[in-house]
Design a protein around this motif. Structure first.
Motif, PDB file in Angstrom:
ATOM      1  N   SER A   1      -5.934   6.283  -1.001  1.00 24.84           N
ATOM      2  CA  SER A   1      -6.560   7.619  -1.086  1.00 24.84           C
ATOM      3  C   SER A   1      -6.374   8.439   0.177  1.00 24.84           C
ATOM      4  O   SER A   1      -6.584   9.664   0.154  1.00 24.84           O
ATOM      5  CB  SER A   1      -8.052   7.482  -1.394  1.00 24.84           C
ATOM      6  OG  SER A   1      -8.266   6.907  -2.670  1.00 24.84           O
ATOM      7  N   THR A   2      -5.977   7.808   1.276  1.00 24.67           N
ATOM      8  CA  THR A   2      -5.750   8.571   2.505  1.00 24.67           C
ATOM      9  C   THR A   2      -4.520   9.455   2.408  1.00 24.67           C
ATOM     10  O   THR A   2      -4.361  10.386   3.211  1.00 24.67           O
ATOM     11  CB  THR A   2      -5.617   7.633   3.717  1.00 24.67           C
ATOM     12  OG1 THR A   2      -4.479   6.775   3.536  1.00 24.67           O
ATOM     13  CG2 THR A   2      -6.868   6.788   3.909  1.00 24.67           C
ATOM     14  N   VAL A   3      -3.636   9.184   1.427  1.00 24.22           N
ATOM     15  CA  VAL A   3      -2.418   9.994   1.303  1.00 24.22           C
ATOM     16  C   VAL A   3      -2.198  10.565  -0.093  1.00 24.22           C
ATOM     17  O   VAL A   3      -1.416  11.502  -0.267  1.00 24.22           O
ATOM     18  CB  VAL A   3      -1.166   9.194   1.725  1.00 24.22           C
ATOM     19  CG1 VAL A   3      -1.163   8.935   3.224  1.00 24.22           C
ATOM     20  CG2 VAL A   3      -1.044   7.891   0.957  1.00 24.22           C
ATOM     21  N   VAL A   4      -2.861  10.020  -1.131  1.00 27.18           N
ATOM     22  CA  VAL A   4      -2.672  10.511  -2.494  1.00 27.18           C
ATOM     23  C   VAL A   4      -3.893  10.134  -3.328  1.00 27.18           C
ATOM     24  O   VAL A   4      -4.543   9.115  -3.074  1.00 27.18           O
ATOM     25  CB  VAL A   4      -1.385   9.910  -3.120  1.00 27.18           C
ATOM     26  CG1 VAL A   4      -1.501   8.410  -3.276  1.00 27.18           C
ATOM     27  CG2 VAL A   4      -1.046  10.571  -4.463  1.00 27.18           C
TER      28      VAL A   4
ATOM     29  N   ILE B   1       0.108   3.521   9.430  1.00 26.96           N
ATOM     30  CA  ILE B   1      -0.735   2.619   8.649  1.00 26.96           C
ATOM     31  C   ILE B   1      -1.617   3.436   7.717  1.00 26.96           C
ATOM     32  O   ILE B   1      -1.889   4.622   7.967  1.00 26.96           O
ATOM     33  CB  ILE B   1      -1.599   1.714   9.541  1.00 26.96           C
ATOM     34  CG1 ILE B   1      -2.574   2.540  10.383  1.00 26.96           C
ATOM     35  CG2 ILE B   1      -0.722   0.841  10.428  1.00 26.96           C
ATOM     36  CD1 ILE B   1      -3.591   1.709  11.157  1.00 26.96           C
ATOM     37  N   LEU B   2      -2.059   2.818   6.635  1.00 25.54           N
ATOM     38  CA  LEU B   2      -3.019   3.430   5.719  1.00 25.54           C
ATOM     39  C   LEU B   2      -4.431   2.944   5.986  1.00 25.54           C
ATOM     40  O   LEU B   2      -5.400   3.615   5.652  1.00 25.54           O
ATOM     41  CB  LEU B   2      -2.643   3.106   4.266  1.00 25.54           C
ATOM     42  CG  LEU B   2      -1.294   3.624   3.767  1.00 25.54           C
ATOM     43  CD1 LEU B   2      -1.018   3.130   2.352  1.00 25.54           C
ATOM     44  CD2 LEU B   2      -1.242   5.148   3.825  1.00 25.54           C
ATOM     45  N   THR B   3      -4.536   1.756   6.581  1.00 24.40           N
ATOM     46  CA  THR B   3      -5.829   1.135   6.846  1.00 24.40           C
ATOM     47  C   THR B   3      -5.678   0.151   7.985  1.00 24.40           C
ATOM     48  O   THR B   3      -4.572  -0.364   8.228  1.00 24.40           O
ATOM     49  CB  THR B   3      -6.349   0.404   5.590  1.00 24.40           C
ATOM     50  OG1 THR B   3      -7.534  -0.332   5.907  1.00 24.40           O
ATOM     51  CG2 THR B   3      -5.316  -0.566   5.053  1.00 24.40           C
ATOM     52  N   THR B   4      -6.753  -0.126   8.683  1.00 21.53           N
ATOM     53  CA  THR B   4      -6.714  -1.117   9.757  1.00 21.53           C
ATOM     54  C   THR B   4      -6.870  -2.536   9.231  1.00 21.53           C
ATOM     55  O   THR B   4      -6.757  -3.499   9.982  1.00 21.53           O
ATOM     56  CB  THR B   4      -7.825  -0.842  10.779  1.00 21.53           C
ATOM     57  OG1 THR B   4      -9.098  -0.887  10.111  1.00 21.53           O
ATOM     58  CG2 THR B   4      -7.650   0.522  11.432  1.00 21.53           C
TER      59      THR B   4
ATOM     60  N   ARG C   1       0.917   6.510  17.060  1.00 22.61           N
ATOM     61  CA  ARG C   1      -0.025   7.606  16.848  1.00 22.61           C
ATOM     62  C   ARG C   1      -0.956   7.317  15.683  1.00 22.61           C
ATOM     63  O   ARG C   1      -2.139   7.673  15.703  1.00 22.61           O
ATOM     64  CB  ARG C   1       0.748   8.906  16.634  1.00 22.61           C
ATOM     65  CG  ARG C   1       1.440   9.397  17.902  1.00 22.61           C
ATOM     66  CD  ARG C   1       2.411  10.523  17.627  1.00 22.61           C
ATOM     67  NE  ARG C   1       3.084  10.958  18.861  1.00 22.61           N
ATOM     68  CZ  ARG C   1       4.343  11.343  18.939  1.00 22.61           C
ATOM     69  NH1 ARG C   1       5.105  11.345  17.831  1.00 22.61           N
ATOM     70  NH2 ARG C   1       4.878  11.711  20.083  1.00 22.61           N
ATOM     71  N   SER C   2      -0.426   6.659  14.663  1.00 18.70           N
ATOM     72  CA  SER C   2      -1.258   6.299  13.516  1.00 18.70           C
ATOM     73  C   SER C   2      -2.303   5.257  13.902  1.00 18.70           C
ATOM     74  O   SER C   2      -3.474   5.341  13.501  1.00 18.70           O
ATOM     75  CB  SER C   2      -0.372   5.773  12.385  1.00 18.70           C
ATOM     76  OG  SER C   2      -1.135   5.394  11.267  1.00 18.70           O
TER      77      SER C   2
ATOM     78  N   GLY D   1       0.813  -1.210   0.000  1.00 21.16           N
ATOM     79  CA  GLY D   1       0.000   0.000   0.000  1.00 21.16           C
ATOM     80  C   GLY D   1       0.844   1.256   0.000  1.00 21.16           C
ATOM     81  O   GLY D   1       0.584   2.217  -0.749  1.00 21.16           O
ATOM     82  N   TRP D   2       1.888   1.261   0.810  1.00 22.38           N
ATOM     83  CA  TRP D   2       2.789   2.413   0.857  1.00 22.38           C
ATOM     84  C   TRP D   2       3.602   2.521  -0.423  1.00 22.38           C
ATOM     85  O   TRP D   2       3.903   3.629  -0.888  1.00 22.38           O
ATOM     86  CB  TRP D   2       3.695   2.320   2.078  1.00 22.38           C
ATOM     87  CG  TRP D   2       3.056   2.858   3.325  1.00 22.38           C
ATOM     88  CD1 TRP D   2       2.566   2.150   4.387  1.00 22.38           C
ATOM     89  CD2 TRP D   2       2.825   4.236   3.629  1.00 22.38           C
ATOM     90  NE1 TRP D   2       2.045   2.997   5.331  1.00 22.38           N
ATOM     91  CE2 TRP D   2       2.193   4.283   4.896  1.00 22.38           C
ATOM     92  CE3 TRP D   2       3.082   5.431   2.961  1.00 22.38           C
ATOM     93  CZ2 TRP D   2       1.820   5.487   5.501  1.00 22.38           C
ATOM     94  CZ3 TRP D   2       2.722   6.632   3.569  1.00 22.38           C
ATOM     95  CH2 TRP D   2       2.090   6.657   4.819  1.00 22.38           C
TER      96      TRP D   2
END
Length: 343
Positions: A47-50, A192-195, A332-333, A16-17
């Motif tokens: 989509s959470t980052v780009v 993380i981008l997703t759980t 924190r993420s 994902g990253w």
């Protein structure tokens, strides 16, 4: 025209990253998923980052089957093979780990060489370049190969070693346009981008939630997922990276140090983190009589062997961030995404 990069296993944590950073870098990206139903989850995570609109495509292909791989690599310039088919395997069964990892890598390489892909960067593991004995101290580099015939190896270490070895052997017998580079990470943490796919960061989540009431005497070479992606992209584009292995480990950090970083750095959110170290004998007794899953970690108790990243720094200009920063960003993420229950 932008280059097209295939990333295998798009729903994974590292993948994902990779997708996100490739899109940020102006590439067009295609990623593989095992079934159509996983596409939206990948889009939502990235989509959470780009914004992936118009530049992210999909191919349905499974590392455990031949179908779909030729279509996946068609028109692709480079491949990041970061996926691993180990998720559903029984870690106590050597064949259940080895065959999927090895055969999956070979499926990707066969398709890539047939298609004339310029370079494949394959994610291996630092465990494939480690002394067989966990008691060994010192610093090792990419010239060392883990001995897969050592009877003390846990199945995971054997599977990663044999998969990477098979990849290099395949490339030796298939001269042509396609180049191979391997990246050997340590313990991967970070935001993380997703759980949906927490991977190894679940350890940090267990510490924050208080589920880990005692900490085993285990050290990890922590690498930030963002730095791991960075070294993959550098290995993908550097002319000097062709045919090379690159260790991508970070600072050696005892898990008790991780716990103190979390407790001191998170304020009220770190109040449930235990810093109590569990004696080695207690872990071994629990593994023998109460929790067989602990048998996988007992060989690592007290291990101090570390890996050198001088090659990645020298050849690729790679500079990973401090482990403490990675651990806190990870925590924190997890909290921000609601992945940790606080009481």
């Amino acid at each position: 025209m932008a280059e097209v990069v295939l990333v295998t296993g798009g729903s994974g944590y590292i993948a994902g990253w990779c997708i996100a950073e490739l899109l940020r870098g102006g590439y067009e990206v295609r990623t593989t998923v095992r079934d159509e139903g996983k596409k939206q989850a990948v889009v939502d995570a990235v989509s959470t980052v780009v914004d992936p609109a118009g530049r992210l495509g999909f191919a349905v292909a499974d590392l455990t089957a031949d179908d779909g791989w030729d279509a996946a690599v068609k028109g692709v310039d480079r491949v990041l093979h970061v996926a691993s088919p180990l998720g559903g395997a029984d870690p106590r069964d050597p064949d259940a780990l080895i065959a999927p990892a090895r055969d999956g890598a070979l499926r990707v390489l066969r398709a890539a060489t047939r298609a004339g892909v310029g370079r494949v960067v394959m994610t291996s593991a630092a465990n494939a370049a480690s002394p067989s004995s966990y008691a060994t101290e010192g610093v090792t580099d990419e010239t060392l190969w883990t001995d897969p015939d050592d009877p003390t190896l846990i199945p995971y270490r054997r599977s990663k070693t044999l998969a990477e070895r098979a990849a290099w052997d395949f490339m030796d017998s298939h001269p042509g346009r396609t180049e191979l580079t391997t990246v050997l990470p340590g313990a991967v943490f970070g935001p993380i981008l997703t759980t949906a796919t927490l991977g190894s960061v679940g350890i940090v989540g267990r510490m924050i939630s208080g589920a880990m009431s005692g900490i085993p005497r285990i050290g990890l070479e922590i690498v930030d997922v963002r730095d791991l992606v960075d070294v993959h992209l550098r290995a993908m584009t550097s002319p000097d990276a062709a045919g090379q292995r690159f260790l991508a480990t970070g600072e050696f950090t005892w898990m008790t140090e991780m716990a103190r970083i979390l407790r001191d750095g998170l304020g009220a959110d770190g109040r449930r983190v235990s810093t109590r170290q569990v004696p080695d004998f207690a872990v071994r007794l629990a593994a023998r009589f109460r929790d067989p899953s602990l048998r996988e970690i007992t060989p690592a108790l007290g291990r101090r062997n570390r890996h050198s990243t001088d090659k990645a720094r020298r050849v690729l200009g790679w500079r990973p961030r401090p482990a403490g920063e990675t651990v806190l960003d990870c925590a924190r993420s997890l909290i921000e995404h609601g992945a940790v229950q606080h009481v």
